[in-house]
Scaffold this motif. Structure first.
Motif, PDB file in Angstrom:
ATOM      1  N   SER A  38      42.168  34.486  52.049  1.00 21.44           N
ATOM      2  CA  SER A  38      42.171  35.288  50.825  1.00 21.44           C
ATOM      3  C   SER A  38      42.177  36.771  51.154  1.00 21.44           C
ATOM      4  CB  SER A  38      40.943  34.948  49.966  1.00 21.44           C
ATOM      5  OG  SER A  38      39.751  35.293  50.643  1.00 21.44           O
ATOM      6  N   VAL A  39      42.517  37.569  50.142  1.00 23.31           N
ATOM      7  CA  VAL A  39      42.503  39.029  50.306  1.00 23.31           C
ATOM      8  C   VAL A  39      42.399  39.670  48.925  1.00 23.31           C
ATOM      9  CG1 VAL A  39      45.026  39.250  50.211  1.00 23.31           C
ATOM     10  CG2 VAL A  39      43.677  41.014  51.370  1.00 23.31           C
ATOM     11  N   VAL A  69      55.027  31.628  45.711  1.00 24.07           N
ATOM     12  CA  VAL A  69      54.073  31.351  44.649  1.00 24.07           C
ATOM     13  C   VAL A  69      53.448  32.662  44.193  1.00 24.07           C
ATOM     14  CG1 VAL A  69      51.954  30.139  44.031  1.00 24.07           C
ATOM     15  CG2 VAL A  69      53.592  29.076  45.579  1.00 24.07           C
ATOM     16  N   ASN A  70      53.237  32.813  42.902  1.00 24.88           N
ATOM     17  CA  ASN A  70      52.591  33.999  42.365  1.00 24.88           C
ATOM     18  C   ASN A  70      51.127  33.706  42.081  1.00 24.88           C
ATOM     19  OD1 ASN A  70      55.087  35.194  42.377  1.00 24.88           O
ATOM     20  ND2 ASN A  70      55.505  34.753  40.233  1.00 24.88           N
ATOM     21  N   TYR A  71      50.242  34.554  42.605  1.00 24.05           N
ATOM     22  CA  TYR A  71      48.837  34.507  42.247  1.00 24.05           C
ATOM     23  C   TYR A  71      48.486  35.853  41.650  1.00 24.05           C
ATOM     24  CZ  TYR A  71      48.304  30.228  44.865  1.00 24.05           C
ATOM     25  OH  TYR A  71      48.418  28.951  45.301  1.00 24.05           O
ATOM     26  N   PHE A  72      47.843  35.832  40.508  1.00 24.50           N
ATOM     27  CA  PHE A  72      47.645  37.109  39.850  1.00 24.50           C
ATOM     28  C   PHE A  72      46.424  37.099  38.947  1.00 24.50           C
ATOM     29  CE2 PHE A  72      48.545  41.158  38.491  1.00 24.50           C
ATOM     30  CZ  PHE A  72      48.667  41.259  37.123  1.00 24.50           C
ATOM     31  N   ASN A  73      45.571  38.073  39.134  1.00 21.66           N
ATOM     32  CA  ASN A  73      44.429  38.247  38.250  1.00 21.66           C
ATOM     33  C   ASN A  73      44.103  39.730  38.254  1.00 21.66           C
ATOM     34  OD1 ASN A  73      42.177  37.939  36.671  1.00 21.66           O
ATOM     35  ND2 ASN A  73      40.843  37.409  38.385  1.00 21.66           N
ATOM     36  N   ALA A  74      44.887  40.519  37.538  1.00 21.35           N
ATOM     37  CA  ALA A  74      44.762  41.975  37.598  1.00 21.35           C
ATOM     38  C   ALA A  74      43.626  42.466  36.722  1.00 21.35           C
ATOM     39  CB  ALA A  74      46.060  42.637  37.172  1.00 21.35           C
ATOM     40  N   VAL A  85      43.638  42.757  42.546  1.00 18.46           N
ATOM     41  CA  VAL A  85      44.083  41.381  42.347  1.00 18.46           C
ATOM     42  C   VAL A  85      43.652  40.547  43.545  1.00 18.46           C
ATOM     43  CG1 VAL A  85      46.357  41.878  43.340  1.00 18.46           C
ATOM     44  CG2 VAL A  85      46.072  39.891  41.876  1.00 18.46           C
ATOM     45  N   MET A  86      43.163  39.327  43.281  1.00 16.99           N
ATOM     46  CA  MET A  86      42.793  38.415  44.355  1.00 16.99           C
ATOM     47  C   MET A  86      43.964  37.486  44.660  1.00 16.99           C
ATOM     48  SD  MET A  86      39.786  38.696  45.753  1.00 16.99           S
ATOM     49  CE  MET A  86      39.827  37.100  46.560  1.00 16.99           C
ATOM     50  N   LEU A  87      44.311  37.390  45.929  1.00 17.94           N
ATOM     51  CA  LEU A  87      45.283  36.407  46.404  1.00 17.94           C
ATOM     52  C   LEU A  87      44.495  35.376  47.195  1.00 17.94           C
ATOM     53  CD1 LEU A  87      48.036  38.878  47.676  1.00 17.94           C
ATOM     54  CD2 LEU A  87      47.803  37.858  45.408  1.00 17.94           C
ATOM     55  N   PHE A  88      44.663  34.096  46.865  1.00 23.48           N
ATOM     56  CA  PHE A  88      43.837  33.063  47.491  1.00 23.48           C
ATOM     57  C   PHE A  88      44.669  31.839  47.823  1.00 23.48           C
ATOM     58  CE2 PHE A  88      43.547  32.942  42.908  1.00 23.48           C
ATOM     59  CZ  PHE A  88      43.785  31.617  42.589  1.00 23.48           C
ATOM     60  N   ASP A  89      44.013  30.846  48.439  1.00 24.64           N
ATOM     61  CA  ASP A  89      44.695  29.645  48.936  1.00 24.64           C
ATOM     62  C   ASP A  89      45.771  29.995  49.957  1.00 24.64           C
ATOM     63  OD1 ASP A  89      43.201  27.767  47.600  1.00 24.64           O
ATOM     64  OD2 ASP A  89      44.455  27.815  45.820  1.00 24.64           O
ATOM     65  N   LEU A  90      45.541  31.039  50.723  1.00 21.13           N
ATOM     66  CA  LEU A  90      46.478  31.434  51.767  1.00 21.13           C
ATOM     67  C   LEU A  90      46.210  30.623  53.026  1.00 21.13           C
ATOM     68  CD1 LEU A  90      46.224  35.311  51.274  1.00 21.13           C
ATOM     69  CD2 LEU A  90      47.718  33.680  50.091  1.00 21.13           C
ATOM     70  N   LEU A  91      47.115  30.722  53.985  1.00 19.62           N
ATOM     71  CA  LEU A  91      46.962  30.019  55.258  1.00 19.62           C
ATOM     72  C   LEU A  91      46.558  31.003  56.353  1.00 19.62           C
ATOM     73  CD1 LEU A  91      50.118  27.718  55.115  1.00 19.62           C
ATOM     74  CD2 LEU A  91      47.752  27.109  54.608  1.00 19.62           C
ATOM     75  N   PRO A 219      37.943  32.576  44.234  1.00 20.20           N
ATOM     76  CA  PRO A 219      38.653  32.072  43.050  1.00 20.20           C
ATOM     77  C   PRO A 219      39.494  30.862  43.437  1.00 20.20           C
ATOM     78  CG  PRO A 219      39.250  34.371  43.530  1.00 20.20           C
ATOM     79  CD  PRO A 219      38.458  33.868  44.673  1.00 20.20           C
ATOM     80  N   THR A 220      39.823  30.045  42.465  1.00 19.27           N
ATOM     81  CA  THR A 220      40.648  28.869  42.702  1.00 19.27           C
ATOM     82  C   THR A 220      41.624  28.700  41.551  1.00 19.27           C
ATOM     83  OG1 THR A 220      39.135  27.404  41.525  1.00 19.27           O
ATOM     84  CG2 THR A 220      38.738  27.699  43.889  1.00 19.27           C
TER      85      THR A 220
END
Length: 313
Positions: A38-39, A69-74, A85-91, A219-220
């Motif tokens: 995550s970041v 894939v778009n992850y977004f929670n601004a 914004v949190m980017l999650f479920d990354l490798l 976040p998930t």
């Protein structure tokens, strides 16, 4: 007539120029809390257009897909005048490219790259499951919920990646060799490390500390809230605790209670003949106030089912 027509055309051209001039222009500002999965990304608008971005385009493999894939929670910070914004479920150890955009007409041509950190792994020889592991303070933890199946466990669809739910008796016996279910004191040691105040560490309550638990929580795809002020629900330590709730004894074929809001995890410590101590997180929303995530230390009937984390012996 010609004069009126020229006037209308001029107004249309002027409006067109103004719209273009006020077009949002989002640019990268900084990364923080970069872990193996995550970041937190901060970015800002370089002009006066007071508009939220439509999304963050993330290119690179993620847990659920090989596609973009778009992850977004601004969330906008009026203090910093920046979005986060949190980017999650990354490798782990993977390069990603991101760009910001506002609507289909205003995509950003500016691309920014980052790379997730490396992580160590442990293989459970009983079923071949592979878990990321990490040292937090003086403790080594599995960085994902245990997913080992026993005759008494319950599960959810694999796409949710929440691991299995265990009764307390099953939980005590389910960690792989060399690992064990953390005791009440071992959970408290983790909470002490993340900054929960000493005077509340041994308190039996659902409201211990104030937002320190966000350092553990990620976040998930099923998170039911947007985060705290300035998006400070961050997986700062890579612990990746998830708000998976719990399964009451008489409702273990339904979705867990508190799913997407609270995360409850067994300890190995007994509270009474019928109950055992659990730890985790609880999300509380307050009208007119900033929402909070508290550290939980409570007890529950041993026949209820919860997720578990294992700590190294």
């Amino acid at each position: 007539m010609k004069l009126k027509l020229l006037t209308v055309i001029s107004i249309i051209m002027l409006l067109g120029c103004t719209k273009e001039e006020d077009k949002p222009s989002f640019i990268f500002d900084s990364y923080s809390y970069l872990t193996h999965n995550s970041v937190l990304v901060k970015f800002k608008n370089t002009n006066d257009a007071n508009e939220f971005p439509t999304g963050v385009r993330l290119s690179g493999r993620v847990k659920f897909s090989n596609d973009t894939v778009n992850y977004f929670n601004a969330i906008f910070s009026p203090i910093e005048m920046k979005y986060s914004v949190m980017l999650f479920d990354l490798l782990p150890d993977t390069k990603y490219t991101i760009s910001f955009y506002y609507g289909h007409k205003f995509p950003s041509s500016m691309l920014f790259t980052f790379k997730t950190s490396k992580v160590e792994y442990f293989t459970d020889t009983r079923d071949g499951s592979i878990y990321p592991i990490g040292k937090i303070g003086n403790q080594w933890w599995l960085l994902e919920n245990l997913n080992y199946h026993t005759s008494g466990t319950s599960g959810l669809p694999d796409s949710l990646l929440v691991g299995k739910y265990y009764t307390w008796e099953d939980a005590k016996l389910s960690c792989p060799q060399g690992w064990h279910l953390p005791s009440d004191e071992e959970w408290i040691e983790l909470e002490r490390y993340i900054g929960v105040q000493e005077n509340v560490l041994h308190v039996t309550s659902q409201k211990r500390g104030l937002n320190e638990a966000m350092k553990l929580l990620t976040p998930t795809s099923f998170t039911l809230y947007n985060g705290l002020l300035d998006n400070s629900i961050v997986n700062e330590l890579g612990y990746s605790l998830k708000a998976c709730g719990y399964m009451p004894e008489n409702r273990q074929k339904e979705m867990p209670q508190g799913f997407g809001m609270d995360g409850y995890y067994w300890s190995s410590s007994e509270f009474s003949a019928t109950d055992a101590i659990y730890h985790g997180t609880a999300y509380k929303a307050y009208t007119g106030h900033v929402d909070s995530v508290f550290s939980v230390r409570l007890y529950m009937n041993k026949q209820n089912k919860m997720n578990i984390r294992c700590v190294k012996e």
